[in-house]
Design an enzyme around this catalytic site. Sequence first.
Site, PDB file in Angstrom:
ATOM      1  N   LYS A 180       0.853  -1.187   0.000  1.00  0.00           N
ATOM      2  CA  LYS A 180       0.000   0.000   0.000  1.00  0.00           C
ATOM      3  C   LYS A 180       0.892   1.242   0.000  1.00  0.00           C
ATOM      4  O   LYS A 180       1.537   1.550   1.001  1.00  0.00           O
ATOM      5  CB  LYS A 180      -0.909   0.043   1.236  1.00  0.00           C
ATOM      6  CG  LYS A 180      -1.935   1.189   1.117  1.00  0.00           C
ATOM      7  CD  LYS A 180      -2.604   1.528   2.418  1.00  0.00           C
ATOM      8  CE  LYS A 180      -1.864   2.535   3.249  1.00  0.00           C
ATOM      9  NZ  LYS A 180      -1.692   3.873   2.607  1.00  0.00           N
ATOM     10  N   GLU A 254      11.023   1.002   9.308  1.00  0.00           N
ATOM     11  CA  GLU A 254      11.940   2.110   8.968  1.00  0.00           C
ATOM     12  C   GLU A 254      11.219   3.397   9.331  1.00  0.00           C
ATOM     13  O   GLU A 254      10.297   3.804   8.618  1.00  0.00           O
ATOM     14  CB  GLU A 254      12.247   2.097   7.465  1.00  0.00           C
ATOM     15  CG  GLU A 254      13.006   0.879   6.983  1.00  0.00           C
ATOM     16  CD  GLU A 254      14.444   0.844   7.453  1.00  0.00           C
ATOM     17  OE1 GLU A 254      14.908   1.837   8.050  1.00  0.00           O
ATOM     18  OE2 GLU A 254      15.091  -0.192   7.253  1.00  0.00           O
ATOM     19  N   CYS A 288      14.144  11.177   5.771  1.00  0.00           N
ATOM     20  CA  CYS A 288      14.378  10.672   7.133  1.00  0.00           C
ATOM     21  C   CYS A 288      15.831  10.826   7.557  1.00  0.00           C
ATOM     22  O   CYS A 288      16.137  10.810   8.734  1.00  0.00           O
ATOM     23  CB  CYS A 288      13.927   9.226   7.214  1.00  0.00           C
ATOM     24  SG  CYS A 288      14.564   8.249   5.869  1.00  0.00           S
ATOM     25  N   GLU A 387      11.051  15.497  14.929  1.00  0.00           N
ATOM     26  CA  GLU A 387      11.216  15.517  13.477  1.00  0.00           C
ATOM     27  C   GLU A 387      10.248  16.528  12.854  1.00  0.00           C
ATOM     28  O   GLU A 387       9.039  16.364  12.972  1.00  0.00           O
ATOM     29  CB  GLU A 387      10.927  14.115  12.929  1.00  0.00           C
ATOM     30  CG  GLU A 387      11.216  13.979  11.460  1.00  0.00           C
ATOM     31  CD  GLU A 387      10.925  12.564  10.943  1.00  0.00           C
ATOM     32  OE1 GLU A 387       9.911  11.965  11.345  1.00  0.00           O
ATOM     33  OE2 GLU A 387      11.718  12.083  10.121  1.00  0.00           O
TER      34      GLU A 387
END
Length: 499
Positions: A180, A254, A288, A387
């Site tokens: 997906k 991840e 990332c 983040e």
Amino acid sequence: MVTTTAREFSMYVGGEWVSGSGEMMDIVNPATEEVVHRVPRATREDVDRAVRSAREAFDDGRWSGLGCGERSAYLNKLADILERRAGELARLETEATGKPITLSRDADLPFGIDNLRYFASVARVMEGQAAGEYVPTHTSMLRREPVGVIGQVAPWNYPFMMAIWKIGPALAAGNTVVLKPAENTPATSIEIARAAEEAGFPRGVLNIITGDEEAGVALTSHEGVDMVSLTGDTQTGKKIMQQAAPTLKRLHLELGGKAPFVVFADADLDSAANCGAIAATTNTGQDCTAATRFYVERSVYDQFVDRMVRAMRDVRVGDPFDESTNMGPLISKEQLERVEGFIERAAQAGYKPVTGGHHVEGQQRGFYFEPTVFSDVSQDADIVQHEVFGPVVVVLPFDSEDEALKHANGVVYGLAGSVHTSNVSRALKFAKHLRFGTVWINDHMPLTSEMPHGGFKQSGFGKDLSIYALEDYTQIKHVMAELTGQAYKNPTPDEHMGA
Ligand code: NAD
């Protein structure tokens, strides 16, 4: 916002193109705010159908039963088709993400195709412990087998590459896949399925469903899925662990990052600042591994801040289809609001950016945000600890190696980091003590198919790229063969007495 020219896509399930049982979703170009693509919003039933088709394709061995050379040939053929269509796919990627066409065309597409070719090759040369008699008269050997049906959930920042990083090792190892893609960037993943169809992949081996969190939940909790692989936010990783727990699925996660970039006075400061600005603004900072926390030795702190500000101001922000653009918009209105939220909270805490901090002036449409630098921020500030996922960096001074290490390691994330110095011993000391899955010395960002990419701490576990990714998508079986035909003989009384 809707345009009449939006291109419609279907999902690929069990070797058929299906529109599913839900409504259609609009995909917005973040540079123009126009709807460019429309895709089905998969329902639980659609997900179930995809998992059943992957299950059937796994269980009857139409894929895992092939020789690794045959699977490798399919993957190489897929890579050839993707390479032939790379220009068109790069445009599709830029339409949905707003990333510069130069990034899609010259980096993401060729690198993703190279990654796929790597997995096609390495599947044929897996190694393990030698077979042997570890118990006398018994030969032990290891088999590396596929895990089964893999449910994969991808993010929107590198849609094509992330899809390849997921399906490449999973398929190379003999698994079947339901992938997906993220809700706002499904087009290039769907086109990978079209290329797989052209390459003649057996039905049900690769299935692509499109949808949002609801489809993601249905996939990652489905009892027919043996392993879940997510690239996404750390919070999503935590949810997925819970969703996968009732059926004890294997996980490959991840997750987010907040990379440190440590600069010593003996580094080449111009080179470090240029490298830092590129590593902070590539893909609009939605990476990332993006350099986000700059720790600079106090004696060169002011000089470095000046250089960094200049380098960030030099980043050309604009139309992603303009060849001279370095940085496009953020992915969505929500992401723009998220970045603006960080800036507002920083302002409330008394921090003002040295440059940037606003929506880009003159851009009437699109989710553009200026490259932004904060200096003299406290280590425990929200903008240092969390983040942002935008072109926003903080620059902090340090007085000793120990302080630099402590602060660089002082976040919950552990994906990637870098140290910039001309002192080899110091570089190696940092390479050892930085608690991140990748550490660069005098650079920040390059990856290669042959080397692993993955996190420590709350950046997740499991590796992408390299032989380690392939291993993550396999399970080890010990096979032990008794060689004398005496396996079930009970010992005689004399043997019991040790006679
Ligand atoms: P996200 O976590 O919001 O979404 C990722 C995917 O998960 C999407 O497909 C989404 O639909 C799906 N999803 C959301 N909630 C779910 C749930 N409860 N169950 C199942 N699926 C669910 O992440 P994003 O905003 O698309 O991507 C940005 C994040 O990805 C950042 O945190 C970034 O650091 C991370 N990222 C990490 C790496 C890495 O290699 N570690 C690479 C790229 C991006």
